[in-house]
Design an enzyme around this catalytic site. Structure first.
Site, PDB file in Angstrom:
ATOM      1  N   ASP A  20     -57.778  53.586  62.879  1.00  0.00           N
ATOM      2  CA  ASP A  20     -56.841  54.447  62.159  1.00  0.00           C
ATOM      3  C   ASP A  20     -56.607  55.712  62.975  1.00  0.00           C
ATOM      4  OD1 ASP A  20     -56.136  54.562  58.803  1.00  0.00           O
ATOM      5  OD2 ASP A  20     -55.782  56.363  60.002  1.00  0.00           O
ATOM      6  N   ASP A  75     -54.078  54.349  67.682  1.00  0.00           N
ATOM      7  CA  ASP A  75     -52.649  54.550  67.403  1.00  0.00           C
ATOM      8  C   ASP A  75     -51.952  53.208  67.585  1.00  0.00           C
ATOM      9  OD1 ASP A  75     -49.975  55.126  67.322  1.00  0.00           O
ATOM     10  OD2 ASP A  75     -50.065  56.757  68.791  1.00  0.00           O
ATOM     11  N   VAL A  76     -51.386  52.668  66.517  1.00  0.00           N
ATOM     12  CA  VAL A  76     -50.762  51.327  66.601  1.00  0.00           C
ATOM     13  C   VAL A  76     -49.618  51.233  67.588  1.00  0.00           C
ATOM     14  CG1 VAL A  76     -51.098  50.162  64.383  1.00  0.00           C
ATOM     15  CG2 VAL A  76     -49.294  51.862  64.602  1.00  0.00           C
ATOM     16  N   TYR A 110     -36.710  52.054  57.363  1.00  0.00           N
ATOM     17  CA  TYR A 110     -37.924  51.440  56.821  1.00  0.00           C
ATOM     18  C   TYR A 110     -37.643  49.986  56.421  1.00  0.00           C
ATOM     19  CZ  TYR A 110     -42.025  51.008  53.705  1.00  0.00           C
ATOM     20  OH  TYR A 110     -43.190  50.613  53.078  1.00  0.00           O
ATOM     21  N   PHE A 164     -47.648  50.783  44.702  1.00  0.00           N
ATOM     22  CA  PHE A 164     -49.096  50.946  44.506  1.00  0.00           C
ATOM     23  C   PHE A 164     -49.458  52.410  44.689  1.00  0.00           C
ATOM     24  CE2 PHE A 164     -51.272  46.720  44.700  1.00  0.00           C
ATOM     25  CZ  PHE A 164     -50.128  45.931  44.685  1.00  0.00           C
ATOM     26  N   THR A 197     -51.358  55.158  46.246  1.00  0.00           N
ATOM     27  CA  THR A 197     -52.216  55.411  47.414  1.00  0.00           C
ATOM     28  C   THR A 197     -52.023  56.874  47.829  1.00  0.00           C
ATOM     29  OG1 THR A 197     -50.560  54.992  49.107  1.00  0.00           O
ATOM     30  CG2 THR A 197     -51.763  53.053  48.282  1.00  0.00           C
TER      31      THR A 197
HETATM   32  N1  NAD Z   1     -48.257  52.282  48.664  1.00  0.00           N
HETATM   33  C1  NAD Z   1     -47.229  51.515  48.391  1.00  0.00           C
HETATM   34  O1  NAD Z   1     -46.712  51.534  47.266  1.00  0.00           O
HETATM   35  C2  NAD Z   1     -46.670  50.587  49.427  1.00  0.00           C
HETATM   36  C3  NAD Z   1     -45.678  49.680  49.023  1.00  0.00           C
HETATM   37  C4  NAD Z   1     -45.162  48.786  49.942  1.00  0.00           C
HETATM   38  C5  NAD Z   1     -45.640  48.787  51.236  1.00  0.00           C
HETATM   39  N2  NAD Z   1     -46.599  49.681  51.606  1.00  0.00           N
HETATM   40  C6  NAD Z   1     -47.044  49.638  53.001  1.00  0.00           C
HETATM   41  O2  NAD Z   1     -48.454  49.562  53.075  1.00  0.00           O
HETATM   42  C7  NAD Z   1     -48.910  50.175  54.297  1.00  0.00           C
HETATM   43  C8  NAD Z   1     -50.033  51.124  53.982  1.00  0.00           C
HETATM   44  O3  NAD Z   1     -49.607  52.036  53.024  1.00  0.00           O
HETATM   45  P1  NAD Z   1     -50.599  52.959  52.161  1.00  0.00           P
HETATM   46  O4  NAD Z   1     -49.881  53.235  50.899  1.00  0.00           O
HETATM   47  O5  NAD Z   1     -51.969  52.396  52.155  1.00  0.00           O
HETATM   48  O6  NAD Z   1     -50.550  54.311  53.041  1.00  0.00           O
HETATM   49  P2  NAD Z   1     -51.666  55.412  53.321  1.00  0.00           P
HETATM   50  O7  NAD Z   1     -50.905  56.636  53.729  1.00  0.00           O
HETATM   51  O8  NAD Z   1     -52.640  55.512  52.184  1.00  0.00           O
HETATM   52  O9  NAD Z   1     -52.452  54.811  54.580  1.00  0.00           O
HETATM   53  C9  NAD Z   1     -51.854  54.625  55.815  1.00  0.00           C
HETATM   54  C10 NAD Z   1     -52.905  54.793  56.897  1.00  0.00           C
HETATM   55  O10 NAD Z   1     -52.273  54.520  58.151  1.00  0.00           O
HETATM   56  C11 NAD Z   1     -52.750  55.477  59.099  1.00  0.00           C
HETATM   57  N3  NAD Z   1     -51.772  55.619  60.193  1.00  0.00           N
HETATM   58  C12 NAD Z   1     -50.603  56.304  60.181  1.00  0.00           C
HETATM   59  N4  NAD Z   1     -50.007  56.196  61.378  1.00  0.00           N
HETATM   60  C13 NAD Z   1     -50.809  55.427  62.160  1.00  0.00           C
HETATM   61  C14 NAD Z   1     -50.747  54.982  63.510  1.00  0.00           C
HETATM   62  N5  NAD Z   1     -49.702  55.301  64.307  1.00  0.00           N
HETATM   63  N6  NAD Z   1     -51.753  54.219  63.988  1.00  0.00           N
HETATM   64  C15 NAD Z   1     -52.816  53.889  63.200  1.00  0.00           C
HETATM   65  N7  NAD Z   1     -52.937  54.289  61.915  1.00  0.00           N
HETATM   66  C16 NAD Z   1     -51.945  55.060  61.405  1.00  0.00           C
HETATM   67  C17 NAD Z   1     -52.938  56.754  58.297  1.00  0.00           C
HETATM   68  O11 NAD Z   1     -53.828  57.661  58.941  1.00  0.00           O
HETATM   69  C18 NAD Z   1     -53.472  56.227  56.972  1.00  0.00           C
HETATM   70  O12 NAD Z   1     -54.891  56.186  56.962  1.00  0.00           O
HETATM   71  C19 NAD Z   1     -47.665  50.805  54.939  1.00  0.00           C
HETATM   72  O13 NAD Z   1     -47.165  49.937  55.920  1.00  0.00           O
HETATM   73  C20 NAD Z   1     -46.689  50.902  53.792  1.00  0.00           C
HETATM   74  O14 NAD Z   1     -45.359  50.843  54.244  1.00  0.00           O
HETATM   75  C21 NAD Z   1     -47.119  50.592  50.741  1.00  0.00           C
END
Ligand code: NAD
Length: 255
Positions: free
Chosen positions: A36, A59-60, A162, A195, A197
């Site tokens: 992360d 970093d992804v 997105y 969700f 988060t």
């Molecule tokens: N929460 C929702 O409702 C929801 C709905 C649909 C899709 N998603 C998708 O789920 C995924 C995760 O979302 P989440 O809600 O858990 O978010 P979150 O913000 O809780 O967690 C995301 C994590 O990714 C890390 N991150 C950010 N940029 C990064 C990088 N360049 N390299 C490595 N790590 C990195 C952050 O530090 C964080 O810990 C995302 O792709 C989001 O689009 C979320």
């Protein structure tokens, strides 16, 4: 798939979905590499969960950084599972505003680079590593689980970049599963609805009050463990491959 002695890589492992998935993988007996960008949250998780969990700042969007994460995961055991669930910024506004100005190509590229390019980066490198595993009795070598969004099917206003990125992840699923079929590596995608988060940057009760009532059933936002349990089922069920599973309480975004 039995995870005793196996390792799992969770990219975005310190985030909402990521942390819940790390906890479930540890319970299932896997050693987990939490990759992360967030050093603070990743180190805290590593300290809390102990021996079977390691954190690596990752970093992804960087090939070298993901290569280091894959190598670190392989040091923990045979890499059988990779979950790609990182977040990142998106434009968050209409493509063309009231003054007729479009948001720059650079913004579009940044979003697709993080959400689509970053996903490919982990998928390709983790899958390549898994192809070198000894196959299990079932002939399987591993599974990669990616994260799209229902916005990849029906996006809302202000989500052009997105939605394009998440639509790309959806298309990538079957294409990659077919490419990897001879190697015994499966590829699946989870498309979550709404969700709660840390990405929401507000109190859970406020988020639930805003988004919960719009979900048909159950009438609430999803809990991160509902994502994690689905991820663990995908790991366990060899016949799931090349498919995108919505987990969304039957919600469909209206325009
Ligand atoms: N929460 C929702 O409702 C929801 C709905 C649909 C899709 N998603 C998708 O789920 C995924 C995760 O979302 P989440 O809600 O858990 O978010 P979150 O913000 O809780 O967690 C995301 C994590 O990714 C890390 N991150 C950010 N940029 C990064 C990088 N360049 N390299 C490595 N790590 C990195 C952050 O530090 C964080 O810990 C995302 O792709 C989001 O689009 C979320």
């Amino acid at each position: 798939m039995n995870l005793e002695g196996a390792s799992a890589l969770v990219v975005g492992g310190a985030g909402g979905f990521g942390e819940a998935t790390v906890r479930r993988l540890v319970q299932a007996g896997a050693a987990v590499l939490v990759a992360d960008l967030s050093e603070d949250k990743g180190r805290a998780l590593e300290a809390e969960l102990g021996d079977g969990v390691r954190f690596l700042a990752t970093d992804v969007t960087s090939e070298e950084s993901v290569a280091a994460a894959v190598a670190a995961a392989q040091e923990l055991g045979t890499l059988r599972v990779a979950v790609v669930v990182h977040g990142g910024p998106a434009a968050g506004r209409r493509m063309v505003n009231r003054n007729g100005e479009f948001y720059p190509l650079e913004t579009f590229k940044r979003t697709t680079d993080i959400f689509l390019g970053g996903t490919y980066n982990v998928l390709a490198q983790a899958a390549a590593a898994m192809t070198r595993n000894e196959p299990l009795e079932s002939g399987q070598r591993g599974v990669v689980i990616m994260t799209a969004s229902i916005a990849g099917f029906e996006s809302q206003v202000g989500q052009t970049d997105y939605a394009a990125a998440k639509g790309g992840v959806i298309s990538l699923t079957l294409a990659a599963a077919r490419d990897l079929a001879p190697t015994g590596v499966r590829v699946m995608t989870i498309a979550p609805g709404t969700f709660f988060t840390p990405a929401f940057r507000m109190k859970e009760e406020d988020a639930q009050a805003k988004w919960g009532p719009g979900v048909p059933n159950p009438k609430r936002m999803g809990h991160v463990d509902e994502y994690a349990r689905l991820a663990l089922h995908i790991v366990d069920n060899d016949y799931l491959n090349g498919e995108v599973i919505r987990v969304d309480g039957a919600v469909r975004f209206n325009v």
